[in-house]
Structures are given as C-alpha cells and as structure tokens.
Write an enzyme that holds these catalytic residues in place. Structure first.
Site, PDB file in Angstrom:
ATOM      1  N   TYR A 142       1.218  -1.532  -5.327  1.00 33.22           N
ATOM      2  CA  TYR A 142       0.206  -1.372  -6.373  1.00 33.22           C
ATOM      3  C   TYR A 142      -0.632  -0.121  -6.206  1.00 33.22           C
ATOM      4  O   TYR A 142      -1.469   0.186  -7.033  1.00 33.22           O
ATOM      5  CB  TYR A 142      -0.666  -2.616  -6.518  1.00 33.22           C
ATOM      6  N   ASP A 181     -10.032  -8.618 -12.459  1.00 31.05           N
ATOM      7  CA  ASP A 181      -8.762  -8.826 -11.753  1.00 31.05           C
ATOM      8  C   ASP A 181      -8.943  -9.490 -10.392  1.00 31.05           C
ATOM      9  O   ASP A 181      -8.602  -8.924  -9.359  1.00 31.05           O
ATOM     10  CB  ASP A 181      -7.994  -7.493 -11.612  1.00 31.05           C
ATOM     11  N   HIS A 206       3.211 -13.723 -15.083  1.00 28.07           N
ATOM     12  CA  HIS A 206       2.443 -14.044 -13.868  1.00 28.07           C
ATOM     13  C   HIS A 206       1.430 -15.113 -14.251  1.00 28.07           C
ATOM     14  O   HIS A 206       0.600 -14.880 -15.137  1.00 28.07           O
ATOM     15  CB  HIS A 206       1.690 -12.802 -13.365  1.00 28.07           C
ATOM     16  N   GLU A 258       0.749 -15.911  -8.453  1.00 32.88           N
ATOM     17  CA  GLU A 258       0.180 -14.905  -7.528  1.00 32.88           C
ATOM     18  C   GLU A 258      -1.225 -15.351  -7.187  1.00 32.88           C
ATOM     19  O   GLU A 258      -2.167 -14.573  -7.197  1.00 32.88           O
ATOM     20  CB  GLU A 258       0.096 -13.534  -8.197  1.00 32.88           C
ATOM     21  N   HIS A 313      -4.908 -11.237 -15.823  1.00 29.39           N
ATOM     22  CA  HIS A 313      -5.227  -9.893 -16.311  1.00 29.39           C
ATOM     23  C   HIS A 313      -5.570  -9.892 -17.803  1.00 29.39           C
ATOM     24  O   HIS A 313      -6.537  -9.241 -18.205  1.00 29.39           O
ATOM     25  CB  HIS A 313      -4.049  -8.945 -16.056  1.00 29.39           C
ATOM     26  N   HIS A 337       8.205  -6.229  -7.192  1.00 31.77           N
ATOM     27  CA  HIS A 337       6.918  -5.646  -7.593  1.00 31.77           C
ATOM     28  C   HIS A 337       6.746  -4.337  -6.825  1.00 31.77           C
ATOM     29  O   HIS A 337       6.878  -4.295  -5.607  1.00 31.77           O
ATOM     30  CB  HIS A 337       5.791  -6.626  -7.273  1.00 31.77           C
ATOM     31  N   HIS A 382       2.361  -1.624 -12.019  1.00 34.67           N
ATOM     32  CA  HIS A 382       1.074  -1.429 -12.687  1.00 34.67           C
ATOM     33  C   HIS A 382       1.109  -0.030 -13.294  1.00 34.67           C
ATOM     34  O   HIS A 382       1.325   0.938 -12.548  1.00 34.67           O
ATOM     35  CB  HIS A 382      -0.076  -1.536 -11.686  1.00 34.67           C
ATOM     36  N   GLU A 440       3.169  -4.100 -16.366  1.00 35.63           N
ATOM     37  CA  GLU A 440       2.324  -5.294 -16.278  1.00 35.63           C
ATOM     38  C   GLU A 440       1.096  -5.116 -17.158  1.00 35.63           C
ATOM     39  O   GLU A 440       0.490  -4.043 -17.192  1.00 35.63           O
ATOM     40  CB  GLU A 440       1.914  -5.543 -14.812  1.00 35.63           C
ATOM     41  N   ARG A 482       0.811  -1.198   0.000  1.00 36.50           N
ATOM     42  CA  ARG A 482       0.000   0.000   0.000  1.00 36.50           C
ATOM     43  C   ARG A 482       0.858   1.266   0.000  1.00 36.50           C
ATOM     44  O   ARG A 482       0.358   2.376   0.171  1.00 36.50           O
ATOM     45  CB  ARG A 482      -0.967   0.001   1.186  1.00 36.50           C
ATOM     46  N   HIS A 486      -7.726 -13.009  -8.865  1.00 35.37           N
ATOM     47  CA  HIS A 486      -6.925 -14.208  -9.145  1.00 35.37           C
ATOM     48  C   HIS A 486      -7.560 -15.437  -8.486  1.00 35.37           C
ATOM     49  O   HIS A 486      -8.165 -15.332  -7.430  1.00 35.37           O
ATOM     50  CB  HIS A 486      -5.506 -14.060  -8.600  1.00 35.37           C
ATOM     51  N   ASP A 497       0.476 -11.044 -17.416  1.00 32.61           N
ATOM     52  CA  ASP A 497      -0.288 -11.678 -16.338  1.00 32.61           C
ATOM     53  C   ASP A 497      -1.475 -12.408 -16.956  1.00 32.61           C
ATOM     54  O   ASP A 497      -2.339 -11.779 -17.581  1.00 32.61           O
ATOM     55  CB  ASP A 497      -0.746 -10.606 -15.333  1.00 32.61           C
TER      56      ASP A 497
HETATM   57 ZN    ZN Z   1      -3.952  -8.977 -10.454  1.00 28.69          ZN
HETATM   58 FE    FE Z   2       0.156  -9.886 -11.727  1.00 27.20          FE
HETATM   59 FE    FE Z   3       0.794  -6.932 -10.304  1.00 29.91          FE
END
Ligand code: ZN
Ligand code: FE
Ligand code: FE
Length: 276
Positions: free
Chosen positions: A70, A224, A211, A256, A179, A67, A107, A142, A37, A226, A176
């Site tokens: 996000y 989105d 991913h 993920e 995604h 990563h 992202h 991504e 975050r 997963h 991904d």
């Molecule tokens: Zn995702």
């Molecule tokens: Fe991803």
């Molecule tokens: Fe991601």
C-alpha cells in the site's frame, strides 16, 4: 455459492495460505505480494505453486486476490517514487502469471497536492506502461476513503482512470465497504442508492471483488480505520445486505478486519450462517 475469505500472511507460501484458508472455513483469500511497505519479493517457488494449484482444485478455491504494497504511489510528485511503483507492479504482475486467472488489487495513489486530475493522468499512464495484451490477471482499482489526497475516493475518479487505460478489459474494481462508507457513500442506510450511483459512474460489472470491513468512524469521516464486523458504524446487517445483494452476491468477499486467524474464523462462520 458464497465465496468468502480473509487477508492471510504470504510468508509461508501459497499452499500454506490455501490450507490456512480451508482450516478457517474460507473458500478464498487475499495476501500481500510482498512486504506491505514495499521491498523485494521472494523468488516464485514453482513447486509451491504446483502444490497450491492441486490443493485449490481439490478444495474448490476458485479465485484469489493479491494486494499490492500500500505504500506504492504511481501519482507521486517524485518521478523516482512513480518509477518504483511502476517497476514493482510490473514485477508483481509477471509473478501473477504463475497463478493465471486471479486478481491483483492496488490503491490508486495520492496526488500529494498536484490535484486529482494530474493524479488520474499519472495513474493511467502507469497502468498503460505495465499492462500487456495477453496477461491473465485482472487488475483492480480499490475504492478509497478519500483520506488526505487519495485518488479513488469517488466513483467518478475510478471511472476517469478506467477511461484512460488502453487495455481496459484487464481492469476492474474492488469495492471496500469501510472505504466507501468513510468516503461518504451510505452503504449502511442506502445500499441500492450507492450501487445505482456506482453503476452510473463505473458500471456494476466492473466489481470483481469486495472487501467487507466495518468502520471505526462515522459516514464520510475520510479516515480508513477498519473495525470488526458488527462493532463499527456499518453493522452486521448492512454487511449482510452487501453480501446478498443480487449485484454482489456472486463476487468473492474478503475480510480485512483487525483479527488474528481465530477472529477471522469466527467472523466467517457467523457470516456464512446468516448469508442466504
Ligand atoms: Zn482500508
Ligand atoms: Fe480494502
Ligand atoms: Fe487495500
């Protein structure tokens, strides 16, 4: 050789992540550079980095994937939020120089009603402000699900960003599976068709990491969410086709999926057994 891993917690450092990866049968791993975050990052522990390098060399870990948090948004309408994203990513990339030759995924951002073209310009401007000539990390955009005002839900949007970055040799793409499926690309039913479209828009050589996630939602849902491999709309066989495709099989793959360590260990074992 198959390179497969999963997302791990970075809270105990690099050596710990390396050991954890090897303990679950992984040969690589992904981690957040700091709290997902946002927030501040711990100082780089050079002893931990040195111990990690020795461990990685002994255990055949070649590339790892950092990563970005996000919540960063380099194309916010608020200049203070854009500035925070720029400063945070620049700091992350400086810290990545302690681990040269690895990957940093982010992202692209959400244009929050300013329009996709404005979003693309701001993301490219941010990258032009933070990349430098002799950096040793490759920065990955991504592929996104296209939820809300996300930029990067189409291959052409990724291409438009890459076209505007001066030091484009330091850039790549992280594909991904959840995604792209949620964005409406039928990787389960027509992988070759999707990869042909990617190749025309961006170039398959830009893919530096994949991913591997199943999706809780149908093709084109733009959600989105997963799912564990085999329990979603993509399915195990389609994930294996991604992992064995001639254009992708040598890339590093990262789970993920919604799992704890034991679940990841099971998925890695299952995919390794079926991969050929
Ligand atoms: Zn995702
Ligand atoms: Fe991803
Ligand atoms: Fe991601």
């Amino acid at each position: 050789m198959l390179q497969i891993g999963c997302h791990l917690s970075a809270s105990k450092g690099y050596l710990h992540m390396g050991r954890e990866a090897v303990s679950i049968g992984a040969g690589t791993f992904q981690f957040f550079t700091r709290n997902p975050r946002g927030g501040s990052a711990k100082a780089v522990d050079e002893k931990d980095v040195a111990a990690y390098h020795a461990f990685a060399a002994e255990n055949g870990i070649r590339v790892i994937l950092a990563h970005a948090p996000y919540t960063l948004n380099g194309c916010s309408a608020d200049p203070a939020i854009r500035d925070f994203a720029t400063r945070t990513m620049k700091d992350d990339l400086r810290r990545m120089e302690y681990l040269p030759g690895n990957l940093y995924n982010f992202h692209p951002g959400s244009h929050v009603g300013q329009g996709v073209d404005a979003g693309i310009e701001m993301i490219a401007a941010m990258l032009n402000a933070i990349l430098w000539e002799d950096m040793r990390t490759t920065v990955l955009l991504e592929t996104m699900a296209g939820k809300g005002s996300e930029v990067g839900g189409s291959f052409e949007e990724l291409r438009a960003i890459l076209d505007r970055v001066a030091l484009t040799d330091h850039m790549g793409v992280c594909l991904d599976t959840c995604h792209v499926h949620d964005a409406g690309y039928d990787i389960a039913g027509d992988l070759d068709g999707v990869l042909t479209r990617f190749d025309k828009a961006v170039g398959l050589d830009r893919i530096r990491a994949v991913h591997i996630n199943d999706s809780k939602n149908p093709l084109g849902a733009r959600k989105d969410r997963h799912e564990k491999i085999g329990l979603g709309a993509i399915g195990t066989e389609a994930i294996l086709r991604v992992m064995t495709h001639p254009a992708l099989r040598d890339k590093p793959f990262y789970l993920e999926t919604p799992n704890e360590l034991e679940g990841y260990a099971r998925e890695i074992a299952m995919l390794k057994e079926k991969w050929a």
